[in-house]
Structures are given as structure tokens and as C-alpha cells.
Design an enzyme around this catalytic site. Structure first.
Site, PDB file in Angstrom:
ATOM      1  CD1 TRP A  87      39.599  34.198  38.484  1.00 19.97           C
ATOM      2  CD2 TRP A  87      37.625  33.383  39.114  1.00 19.97           C
ATOM      3  NE1 TRP A  87      38.788  35.264  38.825  1.00 19.97           N
ATOM      4  CE2 TRP A  87      37.568  34.795  39.219  1.00 19.97           C
ATOM      5  CE3 TRP A  87      36.503  32.657  39.475  1.00 19.97           C
ATOM      6  CZ2 TRP A  87      36.442  35.480  39.650  1.00 19.97           C
ATOM      7  CZ3 TRP A  87      35.365  33.345  39.911  1.00 19.97           C
ATOM      8  CH2 TRP A  87      35.352  34.734  39.985  1.00 19.97           C
ATOM      9  CD  GLU A  93      45.122  34.820  33.207  1.00 20.21           C
ATOM     10  OE1 GLU A  93      44.837  35.844  33.854  1.00 20.21           O
ATOM     11  OE2 GLU A  93      44.276  34.024  32.793  1.00 20.21           O
ATOM     12  CG  ASP A 131      40.251  42.806  36.889  1.00 17.15           C
ATOM     13  OD1 ASP A 131      40.674  42.433  38.003  1.00 17.15           O
ATOM     14  OD2 ASP A 131      40.134  42.028  35.928  1.00 17.15           O
ATOM     15  CE  LYS A 178      39.803  38.677  34.207  1.00 20.41           C
ATOM     16  NZ  LYS A 178      39.880  39.495  35.432  1.00 20.41           N
ATOM     17  CG  ASN A 232      49.092  39.144  35.987  1.00 22.73           C
ATOM     18  OD1 ASN A 232      49.737  38.319  35.363  1.00 22.73           O
ATOM     19  ND2 ASN A 232      47.769  39.165  35.972  1.00 22.73           N
ATOM     20  CB  SER A 286      48.356  40.429  42.196  1.00 18.03           C
ATOM     21  OG  SER A 286      48.454  40.590  40.803  1.00 18.03           O
ATOM     22  CE  LYS A 288      43.207  41.472  35.460  1.00 21.08           C
ATOM     23  NZ  LYS A 288      43.864  40.697  36.522  1.00 21.08           N
TER      24      LYS A 288
END
Length: 567
Positions: free
Chosen positions: A233, A497, A460, A327, A472, A470, A409
């Protein structure tokens, strides 16, 4: 009144001298007494001959305040809707107003302005095209450049500050107004200027308006940004901000990483295939020129945020805005990232970003993002920059909702992937229950339901669940297949995260008294105190068959300690 008659009146009888003198005699002392009006640079406005006043536009009062800078009548455009009432239309047209159809390139209105200038009068033009508030000045349209070239009239740049705060509903408040005029600009006369030439002249005029605006203390535009964290990011945001015209410094953890990225211009580990624009310079994070940055971005995981803030907080200028992209919750107290930063950084404003914005796709195809900040001016600035970068961006004051929606999320995607090895029903149940539990916590913290239902939450979550890369989701799949949490980070090559923060999230909800049986079981799965089969069975079992897990104190503390470790 008929629009053609109003335009003809501006070209014919023009300003009514009696109405003009009476209105000026009433308004000038009122503005001085009630608004404490400060006028600077009146000597720069020619007393005779054609003059174009190019000004920013914040309020319906702006033309009347500008009129107090001159000792001669002026003409100005006003939106057509103001002329719907015959009495108001008569009064405005008596003072030199004529209607413009905003947003449609009104040729008749511009022709009227040109002819007024050719006969030697003064015309006020608002290059932004409409009122722009709050925040910095908006983007100018090329009409003022075309008018200056067609008539050869000098252009006087003027800025107004404070008029946007005067009106609240129908109430006119006593707020101080400042107005400043710069030296006139002159351009050669061109009979039929091209759009490109008109745009070039406008680009010369508008910075002079911005100069007056910033001299008065108006919010300057974002010109320089510093990003702490060169992950996916952080790198993607650097590319986006450079596309929006900002000078960007991207800060890496080590000198070796910075040197390698500066040479290759591609962050192969986090954002492969995306080349850094020329406007991005790469340095070690400790060498970022934070004291020169208008915008400082913390693009690190929530677990690494305390170390990043401790290392850089003192260098951040009080006039800078800070954007937090973390996050999750911040250990050990489970604080929201923006609240953690606000307590430790002396900045004019702090905000966050949410929504479905996976970095690689966002850079290539755009994204729909939500900016959260209690400071409306700062939120507006970030939204404009993101829009200029090609994103669909909106803002909200619901900072807690945006940050907790992102946290929810992450945990929900981890739960869905872990339970999804036994089918979509279990995946949906796990995600829905975790998401609802964190939503309840967010509401107790002041979060709004529409935030969780919108881009920052549901949008999201969908993006995270379906995204092939992804972290996660992949971490959850590994959990579901029995891979211990301690081994997942090495397998991914990056931190997750959700995996790092789910223990702290469960602990925080329990401390706040929010029932969270599914989240507690997810934390127990991450800790290894239950297996994936037990977690999935509990998600879809009838109520009461599986008791609410009550982890020992040392298990909860271990989860919080793991989330606090730099990732």
C-alpha cells in the site's frame, strides 16, 4: 425575469447608479463593522478602463465584498437560479449581475462579459466556476484566460478568506473577512484564442490567486508527501500521489532496500510490475524530510505503528496532515490507529483510508475509497488528491467506523477462509458472525451502521475474500488446513494483519463487554488452543452445543504481545 432581457440589460443600461450608491452606502459600513473586513492591495486595481477581476469563490457574498475594493461599479456573473424571483433579479441586475448557466460553457454569458470589457467596464470572474468549500482552492476553468486574450484587459488576481464561514442556514454570522488583490497581469490580445492557449493563460493567472489566498492564511494545496513504509500500500500510494502531481518521498526500512528500489524503480516483492514515476524519490525512512511534507502517510501494519510513530513523530511539522493506512488495533490498549497517532503527533489533522483498495489493482484499474477524518478541510484535500489520481473517493467524519470496518473485514476474511475448507455455508457463517460482533463494538464507539454496510465494510470484505493474492484469505486457508499460525508468516512472505491482530481484537471486545463468541474462537484457533475442525463446527452448530471459550490470561496476553511485534 427572461434571461435574454437580463443579458441585454447588462449590455444596455447596465448598473443603476442610484441603486449602486444606496447599496454601497449600506453594505460598506456594515461589512466593516459586522465582518471586520480587511482590504489589502486596492492600489493594484485600475481606476479606469477594462479590468478582469479573477477571484476564488466561497460565498454568495463574494461579489459584494469584491465591490468594496473598487470605487467604481463592477459586473459579475451569478447563477441563473438567483434570478427566479423578479424583485431579487431586478436588484441584482441593477448592481451589475447577469446570469450564467453554470457547468455548460455558457457562450452567451461569456460574450456579454467580453462586450462589457470592450466598452471599458470591470467584470468579476470566478474561474472555479462554482463555490468551492471547504479546503484549498479548486481547479480553474479556462474561461478567464480566453476572456483576457480576447479583450486584452488586465487581470487582477484577488483572494477572499472568511466569507465561507459567514452563513449558517439563513443566519449571517459576524465572522472576519479578508480580501487581498495582487498586481495586474497583462496578456497580448488574440482574436480567436485556441482552448490550449486559453488554458495556458489561466494557468498563469490562477497561481497568482493562490498566492494571495495563502498570504491571507488560506489552506495551501498538498504539494509534497512523505510515506513511511514501502510495502504494497505504501508503494501503491506513492504511485497514486505522484500521478496527482505531488512530490513524493517513499521511506524504506533499510538503506539497502532504499538503494535497490531506487535503482530498479519496481518494488518486486510487494508490488511487482508497477514502475515508480519520476515524481517518487526513495530513501531510508529515517532520512525522510518530514518537516517539509504537507502530507505524512503511515503505511505500516498496526503492529508496527508504535515503532514508526516513535521514530518519526518529532520530525512532523504542525502544519502537516497525517494519513494512517494501518488496519487493526494498536497494542497494548486496543486503540484505533488514528487515535494512537493523534495522541502522539503534533499535526493539524489526522485521517484514515478505508474501502476495497488492494494496491496492485488500485494502481492499474482504480479503486473506490473512503477517507475518514474529523477535520473536514483535510478530508476534502485527500479526496481531491485521490480523485486526481484516478480513484473514486468520498469522505466521512466517522473515523471509528472506517477503521473498525477495516479491522472487522480483516478478521471476517480470516474466519471465512479458515471455515471455508468445509464449504461456503461455514465460510459465510464465520464471516457474518465475526463482522456482526465487531460492528456491535463499533457502534458502542460511535461508529455508524452505514459505514459497515458501505465501502469501508462490506465492500472491503468482498474484495478481500475474492482477491487471489489476499494475505488474510491465504492465512485463513492455511489455518483451516492445520498450519500453525507461527509458520504462516514465513509461508506468505508477508505479515497478515488479521492473523497478527485477532487476539488483541478479541481481548478488546471482551474488555468492553461486547459478546463475541465467534471472534474468541477465531483467536483460540490462531493461538492453537482449538483446531480448525472445532472452530468450523462451532460456527454452524446449534446454539449451546459449543460453550463460549474462556482463554486463560496468559493466552490473551500472548496474543496481544504477538500483535505488538513489528511486522
Amino acid at each position: 425575469m427572461d434571461r435574454s432581457r437580463l443579458l441585454a440589460r447588462a449590455l444596455g443600461p447596465g448598473v443603476n447608479p442610484l441603486i449602486y450608491l444606496i447599496s454601497r452606502a449600506v453594505l460598506q459600513p456594515f461589512f466593516h463593522a459586522y465582518f471586520r473586513m480587511q482590504r489589502i492591495g486596492r492600489e493594484h486595481i485600475p481606476a479606469q478602463g477594462p479590468v478582469i477581476i479573477a477571484a476564488n469563490h466561497r460565498s454568495f457574498l463574494d461579489p459584494f465584498v469584491i465591490g468594496m475594493m473598487l470605487r467604481r461599479p463592477l459586473y459579475f456573473v451569478a447563477k441563473s437560479e438567483l434570478f427566479s424571483n423578479p424583485i431579487v433579479a431586478w436588484w441584482l441586475s441593477s448592481l451589475g449581475a447577469f446570469p450564467v448557466d453554470r457547468g455548460n460553457g455558457d457562450k452567451d454569458a461569456m460574450d456579454t462579459a467580453r462586450r462589457i470589457l470592450e466598452r471599458g467596464d470591470c467584470v468579476v470572474i470566478f474561474p472555479e466556476g462554482t463555490r468551492t468549500r471547504p479546503g484549498p482552492l479548486g481547479a480553474p476553468k479556462r474561461g478567464v484566460g480566453r476572456l483576457a486574450l480576447q479583450t486584452g484587459a488586465p487581470v487582477v488576481p484577488i483572494a477572499l478568506l472568511g466569507t465561507e464561514a459567514v452563513r449558517r442556514g439563513w443566519r449571517i454570522r459576524p465572522h472576519r473577512i479578508h480580501i487581498r488583490a495582487g498586481r495586474p497581469l497583462r496578456f497580448p490580445r488574440v482574436e480567436d484564442p485556441s482552448p490550449q492557449l486559453a488554458r495556458t493563460v489561466t494557468s498563469r493567472v490562477w497561481p497568482c490567486v493562490e498566492l494571495q489566498w495563502e498570504w491571507l492564511g488560506g489552506t495551501p494545496p498538498l504539494r509534497r508527501a512523505a510515506i513511511v513504509g514501502a510495502g504494497s500500500w505504501g508503494t501503491g500510494l506513492a504511485v497514486a500521489l505522484a500521478r496527482a502531481g505531488l512530490e513524493v518521498e517513499l521511506g524504506c526500512r533499510t538503506e539497502e532496500q532504499a538503494a535497490a528500489l531506487a535503482r530498479s524503480r519496481v518494488n518486486d516483492h510487494y508490488l511487482p510490475g508497477v514502475e515508480l514515476p519520476d515524481g517518487v524519490s526513495v530513501v531510508r525512512a529515517g532520512r525522510l524530510a518530514l518537516d517539509r511534507a504537507d502530507l505524512v502517510c503511515f503505511a505500516v501494519a498496526a503492529s508496527a505503528l508504535p515503532a514508526a510513530v516513535a521514530a518519526h513523530a518529532e520530525q512532523i511539522c504542525p502544519s502537516s496532515g497525517v494519513l494512517v493506512l494501518s488496519k487493526g488495533l494498536v497494542a497494548p490498549r486496543g486503540m484505533l490507529p488514528s487515535a494512537y497517532v493523534s495522541e502522539r503527533v503534533d499535526a493539524r489533522a489526522v485521517g484514515c483510508v478505508g474501502g476495497p483498495g488492494h494496491s496492485a489493482e488500485a494502481v492499474d484499474c482504480g479503486a473506490a475509497l473512503v477517507v475518514g477524518s474529523a477535520d473536514e478541510v483535510f478530508a476534502t484535500q485527500i479526496v481531491r488528491v485521490l480523485q486526481e489520481a484516478g480513484f473514486d473517493a468520498t469522505s466521512t467524519a466517522d473515523v471509528a467506523g472506517v477503521e473498525l470496518a477495516g479491522t472487522a473485514k480483516n478478521a471476517a476474511a480470516l474466519a471465512a477462509a479458515a471455515a471455508g475448507v468445509n464449504g461456503p455455508n461455514a465460510a459465510g457463517a464465520a464471516a457474518g458472525k465475526v463482522f456482526a460482533e465487531v460492528d456491535e463494538f463499533a457502534r458502542r464507539r460511535g461508529g455508524r451502521p452505514e459505514t459497515f454496510a458501505g465501502l469501508a465494510g462490506a465492500g472491503d470484505l468482498v474484495a478481500t475474500v475474492v482477491a487471489v493474492g489476499s494475505r488474510n484469505r491465504r492465512a485463513g486457508e492455511m489455518l483451516g488446513h492445520g498450519v500453525p499460525a507461527a509458520m504462516i508468516g514465513a509461508e506468505l512472505g508477508q505479515s497478515s494483519e488479521a492473523l497478527d491482530g485477532v487476539g488483541l481484537l478479541a481481548q478488546t471486545l471482551r474488555r468492553e463487554g461486547v459478546p463475541s463468541p465467534t471472534l474468541d474462537r477465531l483467536a483460540a484457533l490462531v493461538d492453537g488452543t482449538i483446531d480448525a475442525q472445532s472452530f468450523t463446527a462451532a460456527v454452524t452448530a446449534p446454539g449451546g452445543r459449543y460453550p463460549h471459550p474462556k482463554p486463560a490470561a496468559e493466552t490473551v496476553l500472548a496474543a496481544a504481545d504477538r500483535s505488538a511485534r513489528p511486522g
